[in-house]
Design an enzyme around this catalytic site. Structure first.
Site, PDB file in Angstrom:
ATOM      1  CE  LYS A 193     -28.785  21.838 -17.447  1.00  0.00           C
ATOM      2  NZ  LYS A 193     -28.173  21.574 -16.134  1.00  0.00           N
ATOM      3  CD  GLU A 212     -20.247  16.568  -3.256  1.00  0.00           C
ATOM      4  OE1 GLU A 212     -20.440  17.359  -4.196  1.00  0.00           O
ATOM      5  OE2 GLU A 212     -21.050  15.674  -2.940  1.00  0.00           O
ATOM      6  CD  GLU A 232     -19.338  17.831  -9.570  1.00  0.00           C
ATOM      7  OE1 GLU A 232     -20.532  18.199  -9.595  1.00  0.00           O
ATOM      8  OE2 GLU A 232     -18.747  17.399 -10.554  1.00  0.00           O
ATOM      9  CD  GLU A 271     -31.203  20.942 -13.207  1.00  0.00           C
ATOM     10  OE1 GLU A 271     -30.986  21.617 -14.232  1.00  0.00           O
ATOM     11  OE2 GLU A 271     -30.305  20.452 -12.516  1.00  0.00           O
ATOM     12  CB  SER A 315     -21.603  15.599  -7.013  1.00  0.00           C
ATOM     13  OG  SER A 315     -21.603  16.943  -6.593  1.00  0.00           O
ATOM     14  CB  CYS A 340     -23.589  18.969 -14.701  1.00  0.00           C
ATOM     15  SG  CYS A 340     -22.122  19.083 -13.743  1.00  0.00           S
ATOM     16  CB  CYS A 361     -24.250  20.233 -22.884  1.00  0.00           C
ATOM     17  SG  CYS A 361     -24.167  19.776 -21.161  1.00  0.00           S
ATOM     18  CD  GLU A 421     -35.851  18.424  -6.072  1.00  0.00           C
ATOM     19  OE1 GLU A 421     -37.103  18.443  -6.023  1.00  0.00           O
ATOM     20  OE2 GLU A 421     -35.207  17.538  -6.651  1.00  0.00           O
TER      21      GLU A 421
END
Lengths: 596, 394
Positions: A369, A286, A283, A372, A330, A310, A526, A377
């Site tokens: 999560k 990036e 990142e 996710e 990102s 994230c 988190c 994908e």
């Protein structure tokens, strides 16, 4: 000068600052008034009526949570009138609640159960209402289950969804006996704007909202001799798990957690922090690449600021509510998904195991999560990258089921190959942590020097303020980054989606000139995630944050790019940040979604 | 033995007067304090049912410091058995508008709203015409006060003043915690006077005829007149303006059909009075004149001996179960329990003694419910169950 008021509580005189509620005044005096709809994170509702107290001279009882203390008030918190009424109200709530406690996921950690035990409600005179209504359980979401028969209509979830998250996926529908907590057009939670952040689960006093648990599935995988089960643990789990094991908030239990996981039978106990470090390298690169394209090449297609990716709750939020800004994100996958993709490729190869025989489990402070990992994908390894996601709470249940005396476990270390981490990876668990870790690496990449903060602690991005802004001036960069000389790198950090909205609105309106923005869906980051131990409140989150930063300070390496395993990973497998393999395994794309 | 009774019929409210312009311009020549004092000395109390002194309400709002203040006319007439506000807004709307404008002048509010019951949509068009005329005159005399209609959507609970404000602000109509009261933080959290339609018309009477004229009507603690919506087993249902303080016996002589078994005073949230207590009951605010004194928003429902009191209660409870906003436990669950409870007793599924358990429950509802709705369910429940217990069981 603050004005003082004098009152009496149960006959004892008390002097206190003006503006406090009866509940707060009693708490200061060490008197507990029971509550259900009240929560320190939320505005006062005053609708469960369990906290009623008697104010002498008034005809009716007052809700302690909603009534400010006035000079001269004589308050009785435990008079016969109060006791009888309170008991009546608990009985009424129980009459409406599906009180099948032994079969409830929240059995043992339920505020209503505790209260009815405290008041010794032994009989049920009232007519049970739950069986008369056609309640169904919403199980469509891979993250959250909603069981209306256990709902006590305290509206804590509704306020959480509105006030902390600004999502409003959960709202009140209908009135009178039909009143219930519902969603847009009563669709399933999976089909609405819900971000799966799980804050509603964390704030629910009963078992009406719980995470979808995968405990049995994981036990099944562990018991299957043909499977190699790897487990990764997120940074925030190590500062939360202790609470489930009877310890005080803020205990660091990293070593014990690893020991416990090993005894549960996982074949390899690894660390999400490792891929957190990897995320920073990807990142960070990036970000610098984007800045170069935008500032030097004047490429108009590059969106600045770049925003972190994230937090899967945040990702779903932006997909729903700011679909035009997806290019600001990102493209890096979250550490969990990077780990999953690598576990069935890099790890499998290195350990010489067939990827199809690997079961990848992650322990997360998060319910989003789970969603996710379910995303279509997230199959870049050729298999589902992460098979099961467990919350901190589910891990605690497994530890208890295995009969482990957590206290007595000797601390152990993570296994090698994807088990090594730095302080930078650890602070991912706190709001501002990704920003801090990224700055530590990016600044050094650009200038060849440490970030100009004492002990690498970038204090301006730490703390619990909803939106925090910071800037670092880049001076004397290395030749490659000469275009950044004198540039003030502007950053912003937000946690809780209601704060994310503030930043996003500013970005959309063109009023923000940030280069890099970190957003975490949950309050505190988190460590305050929807999968963390219940209860949660500002003090508990503060303690967990302190533990995170202490963990960082104690680690020998505190910069992601110095993680030896990450360096090895690039040497042996990925070759270079943003390289072809990275692009395939570690980066992702986003989906525009509807607003409801 | 002949019983001589006297019901004092009055005609103030619907008296057709064409001088509202004069009343308005004359009244606002006075100082706000003078107007407030006049209201206070008239002892006018809120006619929606709760009976809060109107002068004091205006005074508190006038004293609240804020640039933004509001006047709201509560026309969400939803209590079963009342239909007087509709008549006022049809026949003498200008009196209401004038009173609102004076209230704005007194308190410093520049905006007023009429919260019109959803089912009264048919009044909107006419009312808007009257408002337009009225606004035109306000401009002429340089009175900066705007009135708008806000249409309700049909929830009973929105007649509760804070739920009404929540609804106006675009949220669910759920009552707020009090304090703060609307006089400090009402609509948009700004000081707000919220008055019933009828209350406002009475202030007109006071502005025009003086406080004394009003004060001389009625009895101690209950001054002035009141509109009654008379319905049920009566040969002459309708709307009547009567002096407060009358005995229920007198009322029944006038309006009963000779076989009146009981009268429900104040609608579903009011009290049921059985025949044997007619003599001891007066209609007015607190203060014991003849035995008990019952306040009412104006609904008077008469029942003759052909009526089953169980059915009456069943009907009220079904209404409450439906119309509770569902927010607070005692009201939401309590109403369901009461309804299911009396049905279970009637069917013999619960013992007769279960009624006592339910009576205790209504006490708790009265003590702990968040707003007037949940608190007042006890009124009809206990007065019906205590007086007609055998009808509940057999």
């Amino acid at each position: 000068m603050d004005k003082k008021v004098n009152i009496t509580i149960n006959g004892f005189p008390v002097e206190l600052k003006k503006g406090k509620t009866i509940l707060e005044a009693a708490e200061e005096q060490g008197i507990k008034i029971p509550t259900l709809c009240y929560h320190k994170d939320l505005c006062v509702a005053g609708n469960c009526r369990v906290c009623v107290v008697e104010v002498v001279g008034q005809k009716r009882l007052s809700a302690a949570c909603a009534t400010p203390c006035e000079d001269g008030m004589e308050i009785l918190t435990n008079s016969l009138k109060v006791r009888n009424s309170r008991k009546h109200i608990i009985e009424l709530i129980l009459a409406e609640h599906n009180a099948d406690c032994t079969k409830c996921y929240r059995n043992g950690n339920c505020e209503l159960q505790e209260l009815s035990s405290e008041y010794k409600i032994m009989t049920q005179d009232f007519i049970e209402l739950a069986p008369l209504k056609n309640y169904t359980i919403d199980m469509y979401s891979p993250s959250i289950m909603k069981d209306d028969s256990k709902c006590i209509k305290c509206q804590r979830c509704v306020r959480t969804c509105a006030e902390l998250q600004g999502v409003n996926a959960l709202t009140v529908a209908y009135k009178g006996d039909h009143m219930r907590i519902s969603t847009f057009f009563e669709k399933a939670m999976n089909d609405v704007v819900c971000t799966n952040c799980g804050q509603c689960v964390n704030h629910c006093p009963t078992g009406a909202l719980v995470e979808r648990n995968y405990i049995e599935e994981v036990w099944g995988a562990i018991s299957d001799p043909t499977k190699h089960v790897v487990v990764q643990t997120a940074p925030a789990v190590r500062v939360g798990l202790g609470e489930e094991m009877g310890m005080k908030p803020g205990e660091r239990v990293t070593g014990k957690m690893v020991a416990a996981l090993r005894r549960l039978g996982f074949d390899s106990v690894l660390d999400t922090d490792f891929t957190a470090d990897l995320t920073i390298v990807e990142e960070g690169t990036e970000l610098l690449t984007r800045l170069k394209k935008a500032l030097v090449e004047k490429d108009k297609s590059i969106r600045i600021p770049m925003i972190t990716s994230c937090s899967p709750g945040w990702i779903k939020y932006i997909e729903h509510l700011y679909p035009d800004n997806l290019d600001n994100l990102s493209t890096c996958k979250s550490p969990q998904q990077m780990f999953g993709a690598l576990a069935k490729t890099y790890y499998a190869k290195a350990r010489n195991i067939e990827p199809e025989d690997i079961v990848s489990v992650s322990i997360m402070p998060c319910t989003a999560k789970k969603y996710e990992a379910h995303r279509p994908e997230m199959h870049d390894s050729g298999y589902r990258d992460v098979d099961y996601v467990l919350t901190t709470r589910e891990l605690a249940i497994m530890v208890k089921q295995a009969g482990l005396d957590f206290d007595k476990l000797a601390p152990a270390k993570f296994d090698r190959l994807m088990g090594d981490s730095t302080g930078a990876g650890v602070i991912f668990g706190a709001t501002g942590g990704v920003m801090e870790a990224a700055l530590r690496t990016a600044y050094e990449l650009v200038t060849g020097r440490d970030v100009p903060f004492e002990n690498l602690n970038i204090a301006p991005v730490r703390g619990m303020e909803g939106v925090r802004k910071a800037s670092i001036k880049i001076e004397n960069p290395l030749e490659e980054w000469a275009f950044l000389d004198g540039v003030e790198l502007k950053c912003a950090v937000a946690h809780g989606l209601v704060n994310a909205k503030k930043i996003m609105d500013a970005i959309k309106a063109g009023e923000a000139d940030f280069h890099f923005v970190e957003i975490m869906a949950c309050p505190g980051g988190c460590l305050g995630g929807g999968g963390q131990p219940i209860p949660t409140n500002p003090e508990i989150r503060q303690k967990r944050a302190e533990a995170i930063y202490a963990e960082d300070a104690d680690l020998p390496i505190r910069k992601s790019h110095e993680n030896p395993e990450v360096q090895k990973l690039y040497k042996d497998f990925l070759k270079e940040p943003l390289g072809e393999i990275s692009h395939h395994l570690l980066h992702t794309k986003y989906t525009k979604r509807e607003r409801f | 033995m002949a019983y001589s009774y006297q019901l004092k019929r009055v005609d103030f409210i619907f008296r057709n007067e064409n001088d509202w312009e004069k009343v308005l311009s004359n009244t606002i020549k006075k100082k706000p304090d003078e107007i407030i004092n006049e209201l206070i000395s008239s002892e006018l109390k809120g006619r929606g049912g709760a009976g809060f002194p109107t002068g004091l309400k205006w005074k508190l709002t006038a004293e609240s410091k804020s640039k933004e203040k509001y006047v709201i006319c509560n026309a969400d007439e939803g209590e079963p058995g009342t239909f007087k506000d509709r008549e006022i807004l049809t026949k003498v709307p200008y009196k209401v508008l004038t009173a609102m404008a004076v209230c704005g002048y007194v308190t410093g509010a520049k905006e007023g709203f009429i919260y019109l019951r959803g089912e009264y949509k048919f009044l909107e068009e006419e009312l808007n015409k009257t408002i337009d005329e009225f606004q035109y005159y306000c401009q002429e005399i340089n009175l900066d006060f705007k009135i708008k209609i806000f249409m309700g959507s049909g929830a009973y609970i929105c007649g509760e003043e804070t739920a009404l404000m929540e609804s106006m602000e675009g949220r669910r109509g759920e009552p707020r915690n009090k304090p703060p009261f609307p006089t400090q933080a009402g609509y948009r959290k700004k000081p707000t006077v919220i008055n019933n339609v009828e209350t406002l018309v009475h202030t007109w009477t006071i502005f025009k005829y003086g406080a004394k004229k009003f004060y001389d009507l009625g009895v101690q603690y209950s001054r002035g007149t009141k509109l009654f919506s008379v319905s049920g087993d009566t040969p002459k249902p309708g709307i009547y303006e009567l002096e407060l303080g009358m005995s229920l016996q007198d009322f029944v002589y006038e309006f009963g059909d000779g076989d009146t078994k009981a009268v429900q005073v104040g609608g579903a949230s009011g009290f049921l009075v059985p025949r044997k207590k007619f003599k001891d009951t007066a209609i007015g605010y607190e203060g014991k004149l003849v035995g008990i004194s019952l306040p009412t928003g104006g609904s008077m429902m008469l029942f003759n001996s052909s009526r089953s009191m169980f059915n009456v209660l069943d009907n009220y409870l079904e209404f409450f179960r439906e119309e509770s906003c569902g927010q607070c436990t005692p009201c939401r669950v309590g109403c369901q329990q009461l309804l299911l409870g009396i049905k279970a007793v009637k069917r013999g599924e619960k013992p007769a003694s279960y009624l006592d358990k339910l009576l205790k429950l209504t006490e708790t509802m009265q003590l702990t419910a968040k707003c007037g709705l949940g608190q007042s369910v006890a009124n009809s429940f206990s007065s019906i169950v205590e007086n007609f217990r055998e009808e509940m069981i057999y």
